[in-house]
Design a protein around this motif. Structure first.
Motif, PDB file in Angstrom:
ATOM      1  N   GLU A 182       0.812  -1.210   0.000  1.00  0.00           N
ATOM      2  CA  GLU A 182       0.000   0.000   0.000  1.00  0.00           C
ATOM      3  C   GLU A 182       0.844   1.259   0.000  1.00  0.00           C
ATOM      4  O   GLU A 182       0.475   2.267  -0.604  1.00  0.00           O
ATOM      5  CB  GLU A 182      -0.850   0.015   1.277  1.00  0.00           C
ATOM      6  CG  GLU A 182      -2.238  -0.494   1.078  1.00  0.00           C
ATOM      7  CD  GLU A 182      -3.075  -0.275   2.330  1.00  0.00           C
ATOM      8  OE1 GLU A 182      -4.287  -0.367   2.217  1.00  0.00           O
ATOM      9  OE2 GLU A 182      -2.498  -0.010   3.421  1.00  0.00           O
ATOM     10  N   LYS A 228       2.674   1.370  -3.496  1.00  0.00           N
ATOM     11  CA  LYS A 228       1.808   1.073  -4.645  1.00  0.00           C
ATOM     12  C   LYS A 228       2.460   0.117  -5.635  1.00  0.00           C
ATOM     13  O   LYS A 228       2.569   0.402  -6.834  1.00  0.00           O
ATOM     14  CB  LYS A 228       1.444   2.380  -5.386  1.00  0.00           C
ATOM     15  CG  LYS A 228       0.853   3.441  -4.481  1.00  0.00           C
ATOM     16  CD  LYS A 228      -0.559   3.095  -4.123  1.00  0.00           C
ATOM     17  CE  LYS A 228      -1.174   4.112  -3.160  1.00  0.00           C
ATOM     18  NZ  LYS A 228      -2.334   3.517  -2.457  1.00  0.00           N
ATOM     19  N   ARG A 285      -4.420  -0.180 -13.031  1.00  0.00           N
ATOM     20  CA  ARG A 285      -5.820  -0.525 -12.769  1.00  0.00           C
ATOM     21  C   ARG A 285      -6.338  -1.270 -13.976  1.00  0.00           C
ATOM     22  O   ARG A 285      -6.035  -0.872 -15.109  1.00  0.00           O
ATOM     23  CB  ARG A 285      -6.666   0.753 -12.618  1.00  0.00           C
ATOM     24  CG  ARG A 285      -6.261   1.611 -11.481  1.00  0.00           C
ATOM     25  CD  ARG A 285      -7.055   1.236 -10.257  1.00  0.00           C
ATOM     26  NE  ARG A 285      -6.460   1.837  -9.065  1.00  0.00           N
ATOM     27  CZ  ARG A 285      -6.944   1.648  -7.851  1.00  0.00           C
ATOM     28  NH1 ARG A 285      -8.000   0.865  -7.666  1.00  0.00           N
ATOM     29  NH2 ARG A 285      -6.366   2.196  -6.817  1.00  0.00           N
ATOM     30  N   SER A 343     -11.541  -1.545  -9.883  1.00  0.00           N
ATOM     31  CA  SER A 343     -11.204  -1.860  -8.480  1.00  0.00           C
ATOM     32  C   SER A 343     -10.145  -2.963  -8.399  1.00  0.00           C
ATOM     33  O   SER A 343      -9.674  -3.292  -7.311  1.00  0.00           O
ATOM     34  CB  SER A 343     -12.452  -2.259  -7.701  1.00  0.00           C
ATOM     35  OG  SER A 343     -12.967  -3.477  -8.187  1.00  0.00           O
ATOM     36  N   TYR A 371      -4.825  -7.298  -6.839  1.00  0.00           N
ATOM     37  CA  TYR A 371      -5.375  -7.003  -5.515  1.00  0.00           C
ATOM     38  C   TYR A 371      -6.699  -6.300  -5.757  1.00  0.00           C
ATOM     39  O   TYR A 371      -6.740  -5.277  -6.437  1.00  0.00           O
ATOM     40  CB  TYR A 371      -4.421  -6.118  -4.713  1.00  0.00           C
ATOM     41  CG  TYR A 371      -5.035  -5.640  -3.418  1.00  0.00           C
ATOM     42  CD1 TYR A 371      -5.386  -6.552  -2.432  1.00  0.00           C
ATOM     43  CD2 TYR A 371      -5.292  -4.292  -3.198  1.00  0.00           C
ATOM     44  CE1 TYR A 371      -5.985  -6.124  -1.255  1.00  0.00           C
ATOM     45  CE2 TYR A 371      -5.876  -3.854  -2.013  1.00  0.00           C
ATOM     46  CZ  TYR A 371      -6.227  -4.783  -1.055  1.00  0.00           C
ATOM     47  OH  TYR A 371      -6.818  -4.360   0.113  1.00  0.00           O
ATOM     48  N   GLU A 402      -9.326  -4.095  -4.407  1.00  0.00           N
ATOM     49  CA  GLU A 402      -9.572  -3.124  -3.339  1.00  0.00           C
ATOM     50  C   GLU A 402     -10.978  -3.240  -2.770  1.00  0.00           C
ATOM     51  O   GLU A 402     -11.199  -3.019  -1.587  1.00  0.00           O
ATOM     52  CB  GLU A 402      -9.422  -1.712  -3.905  1.00  0.00           C
ATOM     53  CG  GLU A 402      -8.088  -1.113  -3.657  1.00  0.00           C
ATOM     54  CD  GLU A 402      -8.089   0.348  -4.103  1.00  0.00           C
ATOM     55  OE1 GLU A 402      -7.161   1.056  -3.688  1.00  0.00           O
ATOM     56  OE2 GLU A 402      -8.988   0.776  -4.842  1.00  0.00           O
ATOM     57  N   LYS A 423     -11.167  -6.734  -0.918  1.00  0.00           N
ATOM     58  CA  LYS A 423     -10.010  -7.012  -0.062  1.00  0.00           C
ATOM     59  C   LYS A 423      -9.470  -8.429  -0.225  1.00  0.00           C
ATOM     60  O   LYS A 423      -9.346  -9.182   0.742  1.00  0.00           O
ATOM     61  CB  LYS A 423     -10.383  -6.789   1.421  1.00  0.00           C
ATOM     62  CG  LYS A 423     -10.984  -5.422   1.711  1.00  0.00           C
ATOM     63  CD  LYS A 423      -9.930  -4.349   1.662  1.00  0.00           C
ATOM     64  CE  LYS A 423     -10.500  -2.956   1.895  1.00  0.00           C
ATOM     65  NZ  LYS A 423      -9.583  -1.926   1.382  1.00  0.00           N
TER      66      LYS A 423
END
Ligand code: HEC
Ligand code: HEC
Lengths: 154, 154
Positions: free
Chosen positions: A36, A39, A77, A83, B34, B36, B39
């Motif tokens: 996190e 990144k 992304r 997401s 991943y 988001e 999770k």
């Protein structure tokens, strides 16, 4: 000089003399992580010796010959699924090679990192490995390895 | 019944008859992600046929016999490095098996998912695959596959 296609043979060794381990792209999975703070998405792979040791729980210490590789990508992304954070540009690849004799000076692990798709060796002198060791000290009691093999039915 | 140690032979097939592909734990890396929103940390692996197709860029369509596996873990935090999100409990494993004839009814892919370490088959009837297909429609023009092979020097 119109050289051959880009290959690992043209990649310079790390300042401590370590060369890119052969065929690491085909190694089996140990774990993965998402950092996190910076990144980046990471995948941790092992050579056969490392995978066998991990599956047998013989990782304290890891056996000589075990190599753990970490592949690190900048995050991207998924265009069709925002997401989902997916691997973007390659940040670097790095390795820990277990050899009690050869790497006695650096906690029995040979550390090496190469940056970007051009695999530029990281570090100015062999001293770069001090930075690696320092950062792995929190897991000294796990033979300096952070990652455990991810749970899967076997 | 004091059965043998837990093994895949005791795992039930998915409602569409698909069984857990053999040896998927040892397959090579395609990508990782991943999510988001829910999770979870994911690793996408491929059998030899899938990896060869991906490396050759022959993925539109993917060849019959290619299998893509996705391993999904709930997120955990590394106790010694809390900004690192790492695999926790296994959420599920799922597969897309390419066979134009066998799986003509579900966009030429056989979909299957098993949940948790006990590998409980997902879905009540063979219809469960509609849910998979629907969600993969945004990448219809990529033969219904979201993931690309992650960049690595080869
Ligand atoms: C800023 C702290 C830090 C530094 C500096 C660092 N590491 Fe790590 N390393 C970590 C953490 C944390 C992990 C595990 C979690 C992750 O990768 O996200 C890790 C994991 C690894 C792994 C996978 C095996 C394991 O321990 O889980 C390798 C291989 C590795 N590092 C090599 C290196 C090399 C080579 C260097 C130096 C060139 C280096 N590291 C420097 C923090 C660091
Ligand atoms: C809610 C939407 C959604 C549903 C429902 C869904 N998928 Fe996916 N699937 C995705 C996304 C997004 C990805 C790629 C990114 C990721 O995994 O994070 C993906 C990736 C995959 C992959 C890896 C190959 C690829 O396309 O990247 C497999 C295998 C897979 N899904 C199987 C299944 C199966 C089997 C089912 C049904 C039981 C299913 N999926 C249902 C959204 C979905």
């Amino acid at each position: 000089f119109a050289g051959p296609a880009f290959g690992e043979s043209q990649v310079k060794p790390a300042p401590n003399g370590i060369t890119v381990p052969d065929g690491y792209q085909d190694w089996r999975l140990i774990s993965s992580s998402y950092r996190e703070d910076n990144k980046t998405l990471r995948v941790i792979l092992g050579n056969d010796k490392a995978i066998e040791a991990a599956l047998a729980g013989q990782t304290n210490p890891w056996p000589d010959g075990a190599i753990i590789g970490k592949l690190v990508w900048k995050e991207d992304r998924h265009p069709q699924w925002p997401s989902a954070i997916i691997p973007g540009e390659l940040s670097h690849i790095e390795f820990m090679i277990k050899d009690q004799e050869k790497y006695a000076d650096t906690v029995n692990w040979g550390f090496a990192r190469w940056v970007g798709m051009e695999l530029t060796p990281y570090g100015e002198s062999a001293d770069f490995a001090k930075e690696c060791v320092n950062c792995h000290i929190p897991v000294k009691d796990k033979d300096y390895v952070f990652s455990k093999i991810s749970p899967l039915p076997r």
